[in-house]
Scaffold this active site. Structure first.
Site, PDB file in Angstrom:
ATOM      1  N   LYS A 127      27.036  12.158   2.322  1.00 42.56           N
ATOM      2  CA  LYS A 127      27.596  10.796   2.292  1.00 42.56           C
ATOM      3  C   LYS A 127      27.972  10.432   3.722  1.00 42.56           C
ATOM      4  O   LYS A 127      28.237  11.322   4.531  1.00 42.56           O
ATOM      5  CB  LYS A 127      28.869  10.768   1.440  1.00 42.56           C
ATOM      6  CG  LYS A 127      28.662  10.978  -0.039  1.00 42.56           C
ATOM      7  CD  LYS A 127      28.522   9.623  -0.742  1.00 42.56           C
ATOM      8  CE  LYS A 127      28.173   9.775  -2.205  1.00 42.56           C
ATOM      9  NZ  LYS A 127      29.229  10.450  -2.954  1.00 42.56           N
ATOM     10  N   HIS A 130      32.317   7.704   7.571  1.00 42.10           N
ATOM     11  CA  HIS A 130      32.471   6.309   7.989  1.00 42.10           C
ATOM     12  C   HIS A 130      33.847   6.010   8.556  1.00 42.10           C
ATOM     13  O   HIS A 130      34.717   6.879   8.598  1.00 42.10           O
ATOM     14  CB  HIS A 130      32.135   5.370   6.825  1.00 42.10           C
ATOM     15  CG  HIS A 130      32.984   5.604   5.611  1.00 42.10           C
ATOM     16  ND1 HIS A 130      34.268   5.143   5.517  1.00 42.10           N
ATOM     17  CD2 HIS A 130      32.725   6.267   4.462  1.00 42.10           C
ATOM     18  CE1 HIS A 130      34.764   5.516   4.339  1.00 42.10           C
ATOM     19  NE2 HIS A 130      33.852   6.194   3.688  1.00 42.10           N
ATOM     20  N   HIS A 133      37.179   7.220   7.250  1.00 41.50           N
ATOM     21  CA  HIS A 133      37.636   8.603   7.428  1.00 41.50           C
ATOM     22  C   HIS A 133      38.445   8.811   8.687  1.00 41.50           C
ATOM     23  O   HIS A 133      38.984   9.879   8.921  1.00 41.50           O
ATOM     24  CB  HIS A 133      36.436   9.556   7.482  1.00 41.50           C
ATOM     25  CG  HIS A 133      35.711   9.673   6.189  1.00 41.50           C
ATOM     26  ND1 HIS A 133      34.402   9.279   6.033  1.00 41.50           N
ATOM     27  CD2 HIS A 133      36.101  10.121   4.973  1.00 41.50           C
ATOM     28  CE1 HIS A 133      34.013   9.489   4.790  1.00 41.50           C
ATOM     29  NE2 HIS A 133      35.031   9.992   4.124  1.00 41.50           N
TER      30      HIS A 133
HETATM   31  N1  ARG Z   1      36.702  14.669  -0.183  1.00 40.94           N
HETATM   32  C1  ARG Z   1      37.760  13.849  -0.656  1.00 40.94           C
HETATM   33  C2  ARG Z   1      37.430  12.378  -0.433  1.00 40.94           C
HETATM   34  O1  ARG Z   1      36.652  12.066   0.447  1.00 40.94           O
HETATM   35  C3  ARG Z   1      39.085  14.149   0.013  1.00 40.94           C
HETATM   36  C4  ARG Z   1      39.600  15.522  -0.257  1.00 40.94           C
HETATM   37  C5  ARG Z   1      41.079  15.552  -0.252  1.00 40.94           C
HETATM   38  N2  ARG Z   1      41.622  16.851  -0.364  1.00 40.94           N
HETATM   39  C6  ARG Z   1      41.899  17.489  -1.509  1.00 40.94           C
HETATM   40  N3  ARG Z   1      42.403  18.692  -1.437  1.00 40.94           N
HETATM   41  N4  ARG Z   1      41.680  16.933  -2.668  1.00 40.94           N
HETATM   42  O2  ARG Z   1      38.006  11.532  -1.091  1.00 40.94           O
END
Ligand code: ARG
Length: 570
Positions: A127, A130, A133
């Protein structure tokens, strides 16, 4: 350094029987304006105890206190006692500490090597990485730097989103339409294309969904072909992400993402079962969270598959076991507030008292003022493109300046990068994190106002001043030279640095430091514009340069805590 606050507190403690030192310490305020002193003690709460008016109490307290160490004046202002630090004393303290400790000035060991897990950035593979982030990435990195500076032992974790049923879709789409060469060349946009296509075609052709589910199942069962493809998606994605991290000068101790924890999920689920907190509901396994006033959380779906939350439970258990953390911080957007409330509630319900040491550091949204800011890659605004554009724009400014002045800077592109990316980070860290903010190119890259380039420029200006005036850290000092309102204000500001860093870490708010740096730079520029720094008098010159050096040092250290460079020349 001398602790002025401590001195005032213990004097007050000696004079007021009704209050203990801790309470007095909490009551002591920093007045909004310097003219009102360096510390102020309000007497309102004592009125009940003494049955006297606060004003009267303040007046009597002053008499009772007599001399307070390193305080040159105590003034009664209505219900307040205002304390003024002895200016010479402060000047000597600050200069002495700067001389002795340089960039470690004001550094305090709060952390004592205790372990802190700092999780941030965590983009999803295949993905786009962007503009959205940027927040978790830059805030998390700054927090890590702040905790490290304060003597914690920090582990930074990039919890990659590298698992989930969507990888069944990805694999299926790739096998149908993918071309490895095309993907290698431009991985993320091409993978996104495949993903979009399969989702679209599945609307007409639901068979694709069954196939994809099957591929995900094979992935879960460690089928060789499925794992190899997944691994490849992960590798090419990470390679892309790492290019951005390099631009940002951000590193992680671990890139263990969600996939790492899948093997640990059965154990976590088992523990929940043993503790009797899993219940069945419509074929799914859920945890009831009524007592936390939260909606129930699904742990295992009716088709037997686990979800994001299940992985986070396994992750938390693993982190506690592996790092035995003093604190575990998750820097994740406020959209996931409920997710983290549920996660922490479940851990609590499982009886893990250490959940009190877990914190979700959440933040608001970023949007773009320039709504049209689209990139060559289409609608999504890639973070990498924003960083490159910031660098390009600063480089244009530098080129223009070269043309005007005829003077060229060294390493122009590198400088443009430090300034451009620094500007983006600075803007990002300028506000309380929970506030939404609008990214605005003009404001971000401006050389005046409350911006990164402005403070970097102040830093570089001081560097050249020090060089021009041949500043000597061990050179002669004329302390009377600093007996002036602005100089005193700067000294008090420098003295306050350590408290700002401690506060920033307590609240997990890097913007305390950002604001501090801007204030310090502004104060210095006021001083610079009103006081000739380099004069005939060598001793006085060196003293004023010393003050400038203090400002430069703390701008540099402060910027480093935000992950921003401080060029010597600009
Ligand atoms: N990958 C997730 C996202 O982009 C964020 C992860 C956050 N961390 C966690 N331990 N859930 O939304």
């Amino acid at each position: 350094m001398f602790d002025y606050k401590e001195g005032i507190v213990s004097s007050l403690d000696g004079a007021i029987e009704a209050l203990d030192a801790d309470t007095i310490g909490e009551m002591l305020e920093i007045p909004p304006q310097r003219e009102m002193g360096d510390y102020a003690f309000p007497t309102f709460t004592l009125a009940k105890v003494f049955r006297k008016s606060p004003n009267q109490i303040a007046a009597e307290l002053k008499e009772q206190l007599g001399e307070v160490p390193a305080i040159e004046e105590i003034r009664v202002q209505g219900p307040y006692l205002n304390f003024f630090i002895d200016k010479d004393h402060l000047a000597r303290e600050v200069l002495e500490d700067l001389r002795r400790r340089g960039e470690d000035f004001g550094k305090v060991d709060v952390g004592q090597n205790r372990q802190v897990v700092m999780e941030y950035s965590s983009p999803n593979i295949a993905k786009p990485f962007h503009i959205g982030h940027i927040r978790t990435t830059v805030i998390g990195d700054s927090l890590k730097r702040i905790y490290d500076y304060l003597g914690y032992n920090t582990v930074s974790i990039n919890h990659l989103g590298d698992y989930g049923t969507q990888f069944g879709m990805m694999i299926n789409a790739y096998l149908k339409w993918g071309d490895p060469e095309v993907i290698e060349k431009n991985p993320i946009p091409e993978l996104v294309k495949l993903y979009v296509r399969i989702n679209k075609e599945a609307e007409e052709n639901p068979e694709l969904l069954d196939e994809s589910r099957n591929w995900f199942k094979r992935l879960e069962e460690q089928d060789e072909e499925a794992v190899a493809l997944w691994q490849w998606f992960r590798d090419v994605s990470l390679k892309e992400f790492k290019r951005v991290y390099e631009l940002l000068d951000i590193e992680f101790d671990s890139y263990r993402g969600e996939s790492f924890y899948t093997d640990l999920m059965p154990e976590a689920v088992e523990e929940m079962k043993e503790k009797g907190i899993l219940v069945e509901s419509k074929g799914a396994q859920i945890v009831n969270l009524d007592e936390y006033k939260l909606p129930p959380a699904i742990i295992i779906k009716s088709d037997g598959s686990t979800i994001y939350l299940t992985r986070d439970i396994a992750t938390a258990l693993y982190r506690k076991k592996t790092y035995d953390f003093y604190k575990s911080v998750y820097v994740v957007a406020s959209q996931q507030n409920l997710h983290f409330q549920q996660l922490f509630a479940i851990l609590d319900k499982m009886g893990h008292e250490w959940v009190k040491d877990c914190e979700h550091v959440s933040f608001g949204m970023v949007s773009l003022k320039d709504g049209t800011l689209s990139t060559r890659r289409g609608k999504v605004v890639y973070l990498e493109d924003v960083l490159k554009r910031a660098t390009d724009k600063v480089e244009e400014i530098l080129i223009q300046r070269e043309e005007e002045t005829g003077k060229a800077v060294e390493n122009r592109r590198a400088l443009a990068q430090t300034v451009g990316i620094g500007a983006v980070k600075f803007q990002e860290l300028f506000n309380q994190r929970i506030k939404d903010y609008v990214f605005d190119w003009d404001r971000t890259l401006s050389f005046d106002g409350e911006t990164g380039p402005y403070v970097q420029y102040t830093h570089a200006r001081i560097a050249s001043l020090l060089e021009k005036g041949n500043f000597q850290v061990d050179g002669p000092i004329k302390i009377e030279e600093l007996d002036q309102a602005l100089a005193h204000e700067i000294l008090a500001q420098l003295y306050g640095f350590h408290q700002v860093v401690v506060d920033a870490h307590e609240k997990n708010e890097p913007y305390f430091i950002t604001r501090y740096i801007v204030e310090t730079a502004k104060l210095f520029n006021k001083y610079y514009n009103s006081t000739p720094i380099i004069t005939e008098d060598a001793e006085a010159t060196n003293t004023r340069l010393f003050l400038s050096y203090g400002v430069k040092t703390l701008i540099k250290v402060g910027l480093s805590l935000l992950g921003i460079g401080a060029p010597e020349k600009m």
